[in-house]
Write a protein that holds these residues in place. Sequence first.
Motif, PDB file in Angstrom:
ATOM      1  N   ILE A 122     -13.776 -33.060  15.940  1.00  0.00           N
ATOM      2  CA  ILE A 122     -12.582 -32.275  15.597  1.00  0.00           C
ATOM      3  C   ILE A 122     -11.560 -32.376  16.722  1.00  0.00           C
ATOM      4  N   ASP A 123     -12.015 -32.277  17.968  1.00  0.00           N
ATOM      5  CA  ASP A 123     -11.104 -32.383  19.120  1.00  0.00           C
ATOM      6  C   ASP A 123     -10.429 -33.751  19.148  1.00  0.00           C
ATOM      7  N   ARG A 124     -11.175 -34.802  18.839  1.00  0.00           N
ATOM      8  CA  ARG A 124     -10.610 -36.152  18.831  1.00  0.00           C
ATOM      9  C   ARG A 124      -9.589 -36.307  17.710  1.00  0.00           C
ATOM     10  N   ILE A 125      -9.860 -35.698  16.559  1.00  0.00           N
ATOM     11  CA  ILE A 125      -8.912 -35.743  15.440  1.00  0.00           C
ATOM     12  C   ILE A 125      -7.626 -35.019  15.825  1.00  0.00           C
ATOM     13  N   ASP A 126      -7.785 -33.835  16.456  1.00  0.00           N
ATOM     14  CA  ASP A 126      -6.615 -33.062  16.871  1.00  0.00           C
ATOM     15  C   ASP A 126      -5.792 -33.823  17.909  1.00  0.00           C
ATOM     16  N   THR A 127      -6.468 -34.534  18.802  1.00  0.00           N
ATOM     17  CA  THR A 127      -5.790 -35.271  19.880  1.00  0.00           C
ATOM     18  C   THR A 127      -5.105 -36.520  19.362  1.00  0.00           C
ATOM     19  N   ALA A 128      -5.740 -37.170  18.372  1.00  0.00           N
ATOM     20  CA  ALA A 128      -5.236 -38.464  17.896  1.00  0.00           C
ATOM     21  C   ALA A 128      -3.880 -38.354  17.216  1.00  0.00           C
ATOM     22  N   GLY A 129      -3.611 -37.228  16.564  1.00  0.00           N
ATOM     23  CA  GLY A 129      -2.340 -37.099  15.859  1.00  0.00           C
ATOM     24  C   GLY A 129      -2.387 -37.784  14.512  1.00  0.00           C
ATOM     25  N   GLU A 130      -2.619 -39.079  14.501  1.00  0.00           N
ATOM     26  CA  GLU A 130      -2.751 -39.844  13.250  1.00  0.00           C
ATOM     27  C   GLU A 130      -4.227 -40.089  12.992  1.00  0.00           C
ATOM     28  N   VAL A 131      -4.700 -39.673  11.828  1.00  0.00           N
ATOM     29  CA  VAL A 131      -6.119 -39.764  11.513  1.00  0.00           C
ATOM     30  C   VAL A 131      -6.460 -41.169  11.013  1.00  0.00           C
ATOM     31  N   SER A 132      -7.369 -41.830  11.713  1.00  0.00           N
ATOM     32  CA  SER A 132      -7.802 -43.167  11.320  1.00  0.00           C
ATOM     33  C   SER A 132      -9.010 -43.075  10.399  1.00  0.00           C
ATOM     34  N   TYR A 133      -9.311 -44.193   9.726  1.00  0.00           N
ATOM     35  CA  TYR A 133     -10.502 -44.215   8.879  1.00  0.00           C
ATOM     36  C   TYR A 133     -11.743 -43.937   9.710  1.00  0.00           C
TER      37      TYR A 133
END
Length: 235
Positions: A119-130
């Motif tokens: 979840i933290d990585r998704i929040d940090t990434a900004g754009e959600v990758s596959y």
Amino acid sequence: MAIRRQVLRDEVEELILQRLLEARWAPGSRLSIDGLARDLEVSPTPVREAMVSLERSGLVEYVALRGYVVAPMLDVEQITELLEARKTIELAVLDRAFEHWDDLLADLGAAQAHHAEIIDRIDTAGEVSYELVHEHFQADWGFHQVLYKHADNRYLAQMFESLSTHTHRMRQTWEGGPLQLDAREAYEEHGTILAKVRQHHHDAALKALADHLDAVLVRSIRTSEVEAQGATDPV
């Protein structure tokens, strides 16, 4: 020789299954037996045998004049039935898992911590990758897998594998990227389940699990309806 043939078929089936679970092909895509055989560097026979097995899982379908294709996404009726089945089975599974409370709590905590990292990585990434979506789904399903693990029943474990493939079909909302991701909602609902387990509150944990699966149903139907509307809107 017969043993080796069976092993080869199982290996081919596992490779194709992995690609299906990674959404390498869109729903409705034709799966050429000869093409897959060339790609996997095997003869067509184990590929054909693997497809027969995968057809039983519901991930692929045989269509006259086309051959095998990736199964379409589940419709609203199928999604509803799937979540009803999961709710019935998983409530029984959690009830049994409470008999191994210490181990259940430890493993649920570890699963939730792993999900938190994603979840933290998704929040940090900004754009959600596959890749991130796939990791979220794996972590989400891993939380539920803990329940089956501690239910300590081989047949329930087999049901888990069957439900896993159908749940994957429910999540196939890809046309070049995620249309809707419920990572935060699922994580928070899992947190409520974990909190009730930590409190050793059996009935409240069952209710939290039921509420979570009801919420998954609502979100899944909403996503399915958005997909259907998008497919009918003029370009």
